[in-house]
Write an enzyme that holds these catalytic residues in place. Structure first.
Site, short mmCIF file in Angstrom:
data_model
loop_
_atom_site.label_atom_id
_atom_site.label_comp_id
_atom_site.label_asym_id
_atom_site.label_seq_id
_atom_site.Cartn_x
_atom_site.Cartn_y
_atom_site.Cartn_z
N ALA A 1 0.83 -1.21 0.00
CA ALA A 1 0.00 0.00 0.00
C ALA A 1 0.86 1.27 0.00
CB ALA A 1 -0.93 -0.02 1.20
N HIS A 2 0.21 2.40 -0.05
CA HIS A 2 0.94 3.67 -0.19
C HIS A 2 1.80 3.97 1.05
CE1 HIS A 2 -2.91 6.05 1.26
NE2 HIS A 2 -2.70 4.98 1.97
#
Lengths: 348, 348, 348
Positions: free
Chosen positions: C240-241
């Site tokens: 994920a980011h």
């Protein structure tokens, strides 16, 4: 794109402390700020970074009182996080955008394409498909026959939309997502092999939906698999045939929903969750990471664990599970003691 | 395509009750039937819907006795579900189909392409690849060098088949599936980095296999990773290098199989299951959703849980797990009582 | 490509026993060796196969003493596994390779492309993108605007790299991987809907990284999501980011890492693991298959289970979990016995 502190403060209706002519051309996190960038301070835990950050401008709360001198220019606003989000929006909108049809693209002669669109090279638009005004179909995306795509929707590179699916307005579908592949339906035959059940339905994605990279949403056997307005699906999610995901429900990456399950609105589903088929999940339900859902869930419930249980019970059960070796020892000790006690009483 | 009730009844060898001239052009679920559509009633739970459904025609069992008047036309058949499946097949086969090579496609001059094929725009057919008669390679699919694809096989948009893989007859490979990427093989080196082990094998997919969207099947280090005849793999499954999936085995979405594991025939593997490497899973094995398999499994076993155990044991263990907080309290209570009892006896 | 035993022995600096002129054109596993192939024997468990293998040449340890006559030619080396790996490398490098730009490809006029590259048909290279010397961009891959790709890197068919991402030297990115899609960031609004937070950062993939098929790595909200030098990510992983994956860390398929988590170097993460957001995972950490990580993890720890615990504790807890039905029965039995004992004592 360079912006002066004074321009940013005007845009955010904030007040400046420091050099109002300093300019920035990028954003950064306060903890690794660089000259020429703008950062923000919302969470007090990060306050320590403001005294040394190399960011040129930092957004802070109106009430923020520095304990030491700060070197950067401050812009005071009511809510630095929301102000930052507004600036990120602005930053992204200011990026150069592509319009028109990049060659070579394949647009079937029967397809209808709106105004102000972008269709990237190697994109494919099938028979009778429609792409609404302002939408962008990135390179190598596939839009099957009869697919309808609304206005201002973005289909990123390599996303695949099978025949007959419907995508609403203002949607974002990320690279590699597959919308409308056949549902997994097979009938066993007497010789042990399986016969495919034709899947003739479609997927309907309503307005304002975002679908993550490599997520798959299967078409319905008949009728529609539906993703309701405002739902947000992260990467690598699997929604099986005949499902429905409710309005404004958010689902984190790697969660899978088996066939014919209906999920209500305003739910929050964490990552790696598994939801069995033919279930009814209510509204405002929260499902914790890696939960395994095997039964219907009522409105407003928060579940955790696999198989899932009420959140509070799950947390307690987790604690005991960690201590199971000790619990077993305790029980064995009790057995011994009781046996010894009984033997002693019998002797007496 | 419109069909009259009389035509459908003839095709299904059923008998009509009601207007034999009413016509339909689509299918629907009985609970949300629309005029001009055909639905079916197989599960008695859904009988309540037949009295109000707006579907124009409903398939019912020969023995079905309505408790109230029905408005729709009934077609009585022996098995409404199978009859519906036959109609869905017919409906799908009646859809217009594409043939020929859509331009621009890339077909290497050394590739061999059969008759009655479809190769979509932006599809890529590599050196010495072969595509059998009647197969369809959808837009943006990638068929690597030396790949052999049998007859009547469909490779959907954007599926990727690496060099040297073999796909049988009557297979369906959905969008975004990746067949033959390198197995995950690395040898640790003294400095803590990893050296790649070249993966020079391939993947063999036998006849009648369906592979879901975004599923990945890695090539073997040497030799072949094999998916046997009639196996059905759902979306987002991962089959690692050197594995074998047996004949007529079905696997649901998001299940992963680590390297060199062999799964027998006629197994049913549910969703989100993890199977460790170098295992031998027998024939006719059933693995429940989210099961974690760490040991070999004998023929005919049904396992559940992570780590997995026999199905019945797992169900019982799940019940106790939910009640662990109470069990712990009970044990603590026992400890107290026994201590008190011992103290009392010592006093006496 | 055919190689004689004598040539192979020379290359490996091994010694031959048997026909030094026998030649091979492929490799095989010793247990299903075929004439004209070369196999190896490293694991003593497989020794039984050497007496009957049909492989023409088998690599064995210098010390290997056959118990029975062998029909194949032996090449004695110090480490048959490493020798085999070297041969697999050689075999792969000897495969014919493509160079140049296959038409039609889309290379933006502002893009910079190095020497000795391959750009496959239907590949897309965006505005200001750069592709370094010796790199290969396979058909249908997407390289967004401003993307920088180092030297000798391979981007397989259909991989998608969003704008502004950076890929290092000697990387391999497999088919269907998506690098740089938007992080999953939304702010709730009072009406229950969500507002997207623009994700303006990028992904940086350092040198010597391999990324598996259909793996997704999201861009940072601002700044960079980083995959450090030498990390190896298997298929269908989700990063994920704002995450960071440390140097030489290996992660097996289907593992997901939620936003802003930092994983240290030289970690081994097994398959189907879930790691929550905003965590700090130390160096040299091992996480077992299907582990659920909800807390920070210190250097060198080995965890297992969901929620995760120390490896040894987890194994013990698993054993007790299997026996929970019996433990419950034991506790109930203790309750009965204690109650009976107390009743008896009260009577006395």
């Amino acid at each position: 794109m360079e912006f002066k502190a004074i321009t940013i403060a005007d845009f955010l209706q904030g007040t400046i402390e420091g050099d109002e002519n300093v300019s920035v051309n990028n954003v950064s996190k306060i903890e690794d700020g660089k000259p020429g960038t703008l950062a923000f301070l919302a969470n007090p835990k990060y306050e320590k970074y403001i005294y040394d950050t190399k960011a040129s401008i930092v957004l802070v709360r109106n009430e923020f009182k520095p304990e030491k001198p700060v070197k950067c220019t401050l812009i005071r606003v009511e809510d630095p996080y929301q102000s930052m989000a507004a600036l990120l929006d602005l930053y992204q909108q200011a990026k150069p955008q592509k319009f028109g049809v990049e060659q070579p693209a394949f647009v079937d002669s029967t397809a209808t394409v709106g105004n102000n669109i972008y269709i990237g090279a190697f994109a494919y638009i099938g028979v009778n498909a429609t792409v609404g005004d302002g939408s962008k179909i990135y390179p190598q995306a596939y839009i099957g026959n009869n697919v309808r795509i609304g206005v201002n929707t973005i289909i990123f590179s390599g996303a695949k939309i099978y025949d007959d699916c419907v995508i609403g307005d203002n949607c974002i579908i990320h690279a590699g997502a597959v919308i409308g592949a056949d549902g997994f339906g097979f009938a066993p035959t007497p010789d042990g092999s399986y016969k495919k059940i034709a899947q003739v339905g479609n997927v309907i994605v309503e307005d304002d939906v975002e679908i993550g990279a490599n997520t798959t949403i299967d078409c319905s056997t008949m009728g529609s698999t539906i993703i309701r307005k405002g739902a947000k699906l992260d990467n690598q999610i699997q929604i099986a045939h005949n499902c429905e995901v409710g309005e404004n429900t958010v689902m984190a990456a790697m969660t899978g929903v088996a066939g014919s399950t209906k999920i209500g609105k305003n739910c929050i589903v964490a990552g790696h969750v598994g939801i069995a088929g033919h279930l009814n999940i209510g509204d405002r339900v929260t499902l914790g990471a890696m939960a395994g859902i095997t039964n219907n869930v009522k409105d407003g419930k928060t579940l955790l664990g696999s198989p899932a249980m009420d959140h509070d019970r799950a947390l307690k059960a987790f604690v005991v599970t960690r201590r199971l070796p000790e619990l077993k020892t305790t029980v064995e000790q009790l057995q011994k003691e009781l046996k010894a006690l009984k033997a002693k009483l019998n002797e007496e």
